[in-house]
Design a protein around this motif. Sequence first.
Motif, PDB file in Angstrom:
ATOM      1  N   GLU A 176     -50.263 -48.050 -34.529  1.00 39.73           N
ATOM      2  CA  GLU A 176     -51.422 -48.906 -34.795  1.00 39.73           C
ATOM      3  C   GLU A 176     -51.139 -49.806 -35.993  1.00 39.73           C
ATOM      4  O   GLU A 176     -50.539 -49.362 -36.973  1.00 39.73           O
ATOM      5  N   GLU A 177     -51.587 -51.022 -35.931  1.00 37.78           N
ATOM      6  CA  GLU A 177     -51.420 -51.972 -37.044  1.00 37.78           C
ATOM      7  C   GLU A 177     -51.941 -51.378 -38.355  1.00 37.78           C
ATOM      8  O   GLU A 177     -51.309 -51.515 -39.398  1.00 37.78           O
ATOM      9  N   THR A 178     -53.074 -50.697 -38.300  1.00 33.75           N
ATOM     10  CA  THR A 178     -53.679 -50.142 -39.521  1.00 33.75           C
ATOM     11  C   THR A 178     -52.853 -49.011 -40.131  1.00 33.75           C
ATOM     12  O   THR A 178     -53.053 -48.662 -41.287  1.00 33.75           O
ATOM     13  N   ALA A 179     -51.937 -48.440 -39.365  1.00 32.46           N
ATOM     14  CA  ALA A 179     -51.092 -47.350 -39.871  1.00 32.46           C
ATOM     15  C   ALA A 179     -49.825 -47.878 -40.538  1.00 32.46           C
ATOM     16  O   ALA A 179     -49.061 -47.099 -41.106  1.00 32.46           O
ATOM     17  N   ILE A 180     -49.594 -49.179 -40.465  1.00 30.22           N
ATOM     18  CA  ILE A 180     -48.376 -49.761 -41.028  1.00 30.22           C
ATOM     19  C   ILE A 180     -48.657 -50.249 -42.441  1.00 30.22           C
ATOM     20  O   ILE A 180     -49.537 -51.083 -42.661  1.00 30.22           O
ATOM     21  N   LEU A 181     -47.931 -49.697 -43.375  1.00 23.95           N
ATOM     22  CA  LEU A 181     -48.043 -50.094 -44.778  1.00 23.95           C
ATOM     23  C   LEU A 181     -46.837 -50.934 -45.149  1.00 23.95           C
ATOM     24  O   LEU A 181     -45.719 -50.601 -44.775  1.00 23.95           O
ATOM     25  N   ARG A 182     -47.053 -51.980 -45.904  1.00 20.07           N
ATOM     26  CA  ARG A 182     -45.946 -52.800 -46.386  1.00 20.07           C
ATOM     27  C   ARG A 182     -45.926 -52.707 -47.897  1.00 20.07           C
ATOM     28  O   ARG A 182     -46.920 -52.979 -48.561  1.00 20.07           O
ATOM     29  N   ASN A 183     -44.812 -52.266 -48.429  1.00 25.82           N
ATOM     30  CA  ASN A 183     -44.652 -52.130 -49.874  1.00 25.82           C
ATOM     31  C   ASN A 183     -43.345 -52.765 -50.295  1.00 25.82           C
ATOM     32  O   ASN A 183     -42.341 -52.649 -49.596  1.00 25.82           O
ATOM     33  N   ASP A 184     -43.365 -53.402 -51.453  1.00 20.52           N
ATOM     34  CA  ASP A 184     -42.118 -53.884 -52.030  1.00 20.52           C
ATOM     35  C   ASP A 184     -41.359 -52.681 -52.570  1.00 20.52           C
ATOM     36  O   ASP A 184     -41.955 -51.702 -53.027  1.00 20.52           O
ATOM     37  N   MET A 185     -40.053 -52.748 -52.503  1.00 22.36           N
ATOM     38  CA  MET A 185     -39.215 -51.672 -53.017  1.00 22.36           C
ATOM     39  C   MET A 185     -38.454 -52.214 -54.229  1.00 22.36           C
ATOM     40  O   MET A 185     -37.847 -53.277 -54.154  1.00 22.36           O
ATOM     41  N   TYR A 186     -38.524 -51.480 -55.322  1.00 21.40           N
ATOM     42  CA  TYR A 186     -37.858 -51.883 -56.552  1.00 21.40           C
ATOM     43  C   TYR A 186     -36.783 -50.868 -56.899  1.00 21.40           C
ATOM     44  O   TYR A 186     -36.860 -49.712 -56.519  1.00 21.40           O
ATOM     45  N   ASP A 187     -35.823 -51.314 -57.653  1.00 20.96           N
ATOM     46  CA  ASP A 187     -34.702 -50.461 -58.010  1.00 20.96           C
ATOM     47  C   ASP A 187     -34.309 -50.762 -59.445  1.00 20.96           C
ATOM     48  O   ASP A 187     -34.530 -51.871 -59.943  1.00 20.96           O
ATOM     49  N   ARG A 188     -33.774 -49.767 -60.104  1.00 23.28           N
ATOM     50  CA  ARG A 188     -33.227 -49.965 -61.445  1.00 23.28           C
ATOM     51  C   ARG A 188     -32.090 -48.977 -61.648  1.00 23.28           C
ATOM     52  O   ARG A 188     -32.039 -47.941 -60.990  1.00 23.28           O
ATOM     53  N   PRO A 189     -31.190 -49.300 -62.577  1.00 20.83           N
ATOM     54  CA  PRO A 189     -30.094 -48.362 -62.853  1.00 20.83           C
ATOM     55  C   PRO A 189     -30.636 -47.056 -63.441  1.00 20.83           C
ATOM     56  O   PRO A 189     -31.751 -47.019 -63.955  1.00 20.83           O
ATOM     57  N   PRO A 190     -29.844 -45.993 -63.392  1.00 22.59           N
ATOM     58  CA  PRO A 190     -30.271 -44.719 -63.978  1.00 22.59           C
ATOM     59  C   PRO A 190     -30.579 -44.867 -65.468  1.00 22.59           C
ATOM     60  O   PRO A 190     -29.919 -45.610 -66.184  1.00 22.59           O
TER      61      PRO A 190
END
Length: 184
Positions: A62-76
Amino acid sequence: MNWVGRGSEFVAFPLLRHRVYWSAVTRQPRGEKPGPNGHKGDLLHTFSDWAQPIPALVAATEETAILRNDMYDRPPARRWSGGRVTLVGDAAHPMTPNAGQGACQALEDAVALADSIRRASNLTEAFRLYEDRRRRRANRLVTMARQATRGAQIESPLLCALRDGVAGLTPSWLFLRMLDSYLA
């Protein structure tokens, strides 16, 4: 299962009662808004020529079940603690989902932190013990996840072909041995 393509990847695994959890990663600008057919339409377009069951899984969601999130990353991080303050879980060692270890590492943090508090005479000492005990392993997994993400997000057709060729020639025992070295 994990499928990797050109600049995108798709992960799916079974849950109870014939349900499937899936996630898709594509390279998009930060905060990208959905097209006229919504996030589901965008995903159906992006993954339409991928192997089954990928298009079917997206279509069945279902469209309502789809979440869109940005993914961020950083070094340890080099330090997690300062005086009477420490970080645990994603606050200490955020990692991209490719290692599948985010929640596991937070649980390991909790156990190590509780044990360090029990052993130490004060919080500053406990946090130092906890960080000394956990930082190397957690940061090794952060690095592994970052490398896996970079490999999965390759967009160059030539580099994708090279990645896929090497992966196809890697014996499963060697792949499992590499995973063991990170997860042990």
